[in-house]
Each structure stands twice: as structure tokens, then as C-alpha cells.
Design an enzyme around this catalytic site. Structure first.
Site, PDB file in Angstrom:
ATOM      1  CE  LYS A  45       0.204  -3.362   3.639  1.00  0.00           C
ATOM      2  NZ  LYS A  45      -0.456  -2.350   4.543  1.00  0.00           N
ATOM      3  CB  SER A 100      -6.920  11.989  -1.689  1.00  0.00           C
ATOM      4  OG  SER A 100      -5.927  12.512  -0.839  1.00  0.00           O
ATOM      5  CD  GLU A 103       2.094   5.203   6.522  1.00  0.00           C
ATOM      6  OE1 GLU A 103       1.350   4.584   5.742  1.00  0.00           O
ATOM      7  OE2 GLU A 103       1.663   5.859   7.491  1.00  0.00           O
ATOM      8  CB  THR A 110      -0.958  -0.001   1.208  1.00  0.00           C
ATOM      9  OG1 THR A 110      -0.229  -0.245   2.415  1.00  0.00           O
ATOM     10  CG2 THR A 110      -2.017  -1.076   1.050  1.00  0.00           C
ATOM     11  CG  ASN A 165      -0.650   8.261   8.131  1.00  0.00           C
ATOM     12  OD1 ASN A 165      -1.343   7.257   7.987  1.00  0.00           O
ATOM     13  ND2 ASN A 165       0.649   8.198   8.312  1.00  0.00           N
ATOM     14  CB  THR A 224       1.227  -9.675  13.620  1.00  0.00           C
ATOM     15  OG1 THR A 224       0.574 -10.490  12.648  1.00  0.00           O
ATOM     16  CG2 THR A 224       1.673 -10.564  14.758  1.00  0.00           C
TER      17      THR A 224
END
Length: 465
Positions: free
Chosen positions: A215, A465, A330, A189, A460, A237
Site C-alpha cells: 500500500k 479529516s 496521490e 488508506t 494532503n 521502504t
């Protein structure tokens, strides 16, 4: 490269470090290191908006030996449809499964009855790809996973058509590295690289192989809770699966996974957020032993030595996969190992390490390369530790380049910190922190975490979008 911002009401300048490239964590792996008896692929069906981006992954066992399966599921109250369905299949089959199907781009979570119907449709279509297996009476053989935006329905007709295409002569299912890589890419993702690893190990003179993919880059922090299989409590997890050509009994596979998860996926945190879809699956199909005639499954009661070797290999492998998730956190610019020792139990050490790893104040200090050890101590002290004596606690910064460590608190007494040296350590992309609770016991635990950056907020803030 860095970006520079100036506050409107101040002369203070904020330098925003660019997130370092993670490309070097993805590498070519020898096809010979992947387990026998599996076919894999990743395809684009249109779940994701960008044309050609892989969004459905398939891994199927072609072994005639009924594969054992084990799983760890989220305890989130809003369990996603694929979690509910996979849990039910494992319970009905007594810990057996033969395939995994995953889609990215849509979590199929909080989607009501339609979500469950869609998850079952993915199971049935993947089941249709499996070769006949006369020794199994199970009706459903496929475990299903989904990841992406919560609260939206799957474009199930596109997914069904895509899975069905793999029954054609020009299907992309294969057993080489490129096929496994396609499957790993279909998991992604906000990940910046496919997280795929493999290894070869030996038990009782026989070589076995293990491959795994996972992932995750955000909404990463596990929670724990029971599932409905008969093999004991399972642990929550993130999203991942491991495949081996060893033969392991279902109960021992679950036992090994539960142990491994506690020391790997259940010991990572990016942002302290638990997902509705957290799942780890393991399949063991016995394909490496079929040339020797009858397949004998490794079991913790009948082959304790073989089981211990397998459990150790699985734990080490799971830890490697779990760390890849943190490395790809991230907006992360730092990979931090938090070790807590001198604890009365593993559980206590784990709780303290988890609290430090999820503290926003600690993580922002990591990003700012500020050795603010008081935040670390404050986070650790928020966990109730019986008989803890603050005058015996020590905190040390550990550089990853093997140079001298930096004690900042020794037996409750603050050291005169060399701030230049502290800055050198925290400027590294990897470093560690050791918190010694002062000899309450000999137990310790390790957590892996990352920093909080400006990019985390940016990613985030507009995720949908």
C-alpha cells in the site's frame, strides 16, 4: 475531465487535469497462482470511520515447516510501535515468523508506551489463531504493521475483538483469490485500488508460488538503515508483504530481500517523504515441498543456483509491486521511469536518479507536460559525482509507445528540440528519461516516480479529516 481556474490578478487560465482512473491496475488473479499453506482475510473492526470498509488484514501460515521471515524497516527516528515490535520478534526468533497482521486508518506511531502495548496485543491475538507447531520454541510468531494517521492511539479493543472473531466457525480466513483480495483491501488508506499480485516460478524442477500486496500513494520515499537482526543491514521502504511456499533459509531470505529492495521499493518516490512506518516483510513457509518428505531450505552457500533464481524472481516481483505504488501516487497523472547510466557505481547512479525523481521542479514540469530538461540537468548536477565531465553528459526523453526517442542534450550540447514532439511524449501517461553521465563507468540505476499535481495538494491538505 478537466477543471479550469482563472487567476484573480491575471488573465491566465489554468487547466487542471483530472487524475486518471487506476481501476485497470486491479485484476482477478487465479487462485492456483497463490502460495500453498496460507490463509488470508480482511475485516472491518472500526478503525476507519466508514462502516464496512476493511481495516484489519490477516495472513497466517498453516505449514508445519517453521517459516523463514525477513524484513526491511524505516530508519526514521520516530519509528512506529509496530516497527519496533516486529524488529524485536525477528531478532528473538532468528528470522522466523508465521503470520502478519496489519491495520489501516491509524499508524500507531508516536504513541508512547500505549502504542507498544497495543502492537503486542495484536501479536498475541493473532498468535492464538495459529495451529500448533511442535518444532518451534518461539513465544511470538506474528509480525505487525500499521498505517494511517500519526499520533493517535489505536481502538485496540475493537481490533482485538475483530482478530478474535477469526477463531470462530464462521471466520473469513481462506486461501482463494477473494480472501487475498480482502487482505489487500485492508491495507489501503488513500490508495485507489488494492495492490495485489501473484506468480508461479520454478527452481530445480519444482514449481513455487509467490503472492504480495503493498500500500502507498503518499509519503513515499525510502531511506536506509540497520536493524537489529543478525543478518546484516536492512533497508527502509513502504508498507507491504510478500509470501512464498518455497523454503529459504532465514539468512538467504534476508540477503535476497535486501538485494530486491534496493532495486524496487528503494527506487521509488511519490513525494520524497519517508514514513515512520515503512516496512516490507517476506515469509517463506516451504509448503510446496512438504509432499516430498523432508524440506530442504534454499541457501546461498549450499544451493547457489537455486538461490540466484529465487533472488531474481523476488526482485522482479518486488519491482512490480513497487511500481504499483507510484502508479497510484496521490494525484499522479504521469508514471515516469528515470534511468541513469554511464556511472562509476550503482550507488552513484542511484543517487542521481533519486535526486531527479524527487525534484519538485522536475515533477511539476512533468505535470505541465513541459520538456524543461534544464531542471533535470540541474537536479542531476546537485549530486557530487567524481570526475564528471559536463561536456559528455546526454539527456533523452523516451516515449512508452515505442516511437522515436527525443534527445535534448548530446555530449553537453543542447539539441534543437522539436517542442511539438516533446509535448507528444510528455502527454503520454507513461514515459521515460535517460541521463547518460558520459561513460564514467558501466553502472546504471532505475527509479520510478510520478508528477506533482494540484490534486496532491488537495489530498494532503485535509488528510486527517
Amino acid at each position: 475531465m478537466s477543471r479550469v481556474f482563472r487567476r484573480l490578478s491575471s488573465t491566465t487560465t489554468i487547466t487542471v487535469k483530472a487524475t486518471p482512473s487506476k481501476d485497470h491496475f486491479h485484476r482477478q488473479l487465479p487462485t492456483s497462482s497463490f502460495p500453498k499453506g496460507y490463509l488470508a482475510t480482511g475485516i472491518h473492526v472500526g478503525v476507519k470511520k466508514v462502516a464496512g470498509v476493511l481495516d484489519v488484514g490477516l495472513i497466517i501460515s498453516t505449514s508445519q515447516h517453521p517459516a523463514s521471515a525477513a524484513a526491511c524497516f524505516t530508519r526514521n527516528a520516530f519509528k512506529a510501535a509496530p516497527v519496533v515490535v516486529s524488529d524485536q520478534i525477528l531478532s528473538q526468533n532468528g528470522g522466523r515468523a508465521r503470520a502478519v497482521v496489519v491495520n489501516s486508518g491509524c499508524a500507531n506511531a508516536v504513541t508512547g508506551r500505549q502504542g507498544l502495548d497495543d502492537a503486542w496485543a495484536m501479536v498475541r491475538e493473532t498468535d492464538a489463531l495459529l495451529p500448533p507447531l511442535s518444532s518451534s520454541s518461539a513465544q511470538n510468531h506474528t509480525l505487525v504493521m500499521s498505517t494511517g494517521v500519526i499520533g493517535q492511539n489505536l481502538p485496540i479493543s475493537k481490533i482485538v475483538q475483530g482478530i478474535r472473531s477469526q477463531a470462530a466457525e464462521d471466520r473469513s480466513l481462506a486461501s482463494d483469490f477473494a480472501a487475498w483480495e480482502r487482505a489487500a483491501k485492508a491495507f489501503m488508506t488513500t490508495d485507489t485500488f488494492p495492490k495485489l499480485r501473484s506468480r508461479v516460478f520454478t527452481i530445480n524442477g519444482t514449481d513455487f508460488r509467490m503472492a504480495g500486496m503493498d500500500k502507498g500513494a503518499g509519503m513515499i520515499h525510502p531511506d536506509m538503515g540497520p536493524a537489529t537482526t543478525s543478518f546484516g543491514p536492512l533497508h527502509a521502504t513502504l508498507l507491504g508483504c510478500i509470501f512464498t511456499d518455497a523454503a529459504v533459509s532465514p539468512r538467504s531470505l534476508q540477503s535476497a530481500l535486501t538485494y530486491a529492495v534496493e532495486r524496487s521499493f528503494n527506487s521509488i518516490s511519490v513525494d520524497g517523504e519517508m514514513s515512520t512506518n515503512d516496512t516490507i516483510l517476506v515469509l517463506a513457509n516451504g509448503a510446496a515441498q512438504q509432499n516430498n518428505g523432508q524440506v530442504v531450505e534454499i541457501d546461498e552457500e549450499t544451493d547457489k543456483q537455486g538461490y540466484e533464481i529465487f533472488k531474481t524472481e523476488l526482485t522482479q516481483f518486488a519491482a512490480e509491486l513497487a511500481q504499483l505504488v507510484v502508479r497510484d501516487g496521490e494525484g499522479a497523472t504521469k508514471f515516469v521511469t528515470v534511468n541513469v547510466k554511464g556511472a562509476p557505481s550503482y550507488e552513484v547512479a542511484h543517487q542521481v536518479a533519486s535526486r531527479i525523481s524527487t525534484s519538485a521542479l522536475v515533477k511539476t514540469a512533468f505535470y505541465g507536460e513541459d520538456a524543461n530538461w534544464g531542471r533535470i540537468l540541474s537536479a542531476a548536477g546537485s549530486i557530487s559525482v567524481p570526475h564528471l565531465d559536463p561536456s559528455k553528459v546526454s539527456v533523452t526523453f523516451l516515449p512508452s509507445d515505442k516511437t522515436a526517442s527525443l534527445p535534448v542534450l548530446v555530449n553537453g550540447e543542447p539539441e534543437k528540440v522539436d517542442e511539438i514532439r516533446a509535448k507528444e511524449i510528455l502527454s503520454l501517461e507513461e514515459f521515460g528519461i535517460c541521463v547518460d553521465l558520459g561513460g564514467l563507468g558501466n553502472e546504471e540505476a532505475t527509479y520510478w516516480t510520478c508528477d506533482f499535481s494540484y490534486d496532491y495538494v488537495r489530498i494532503n491538505g485535509d488528510y486527517r479529516s
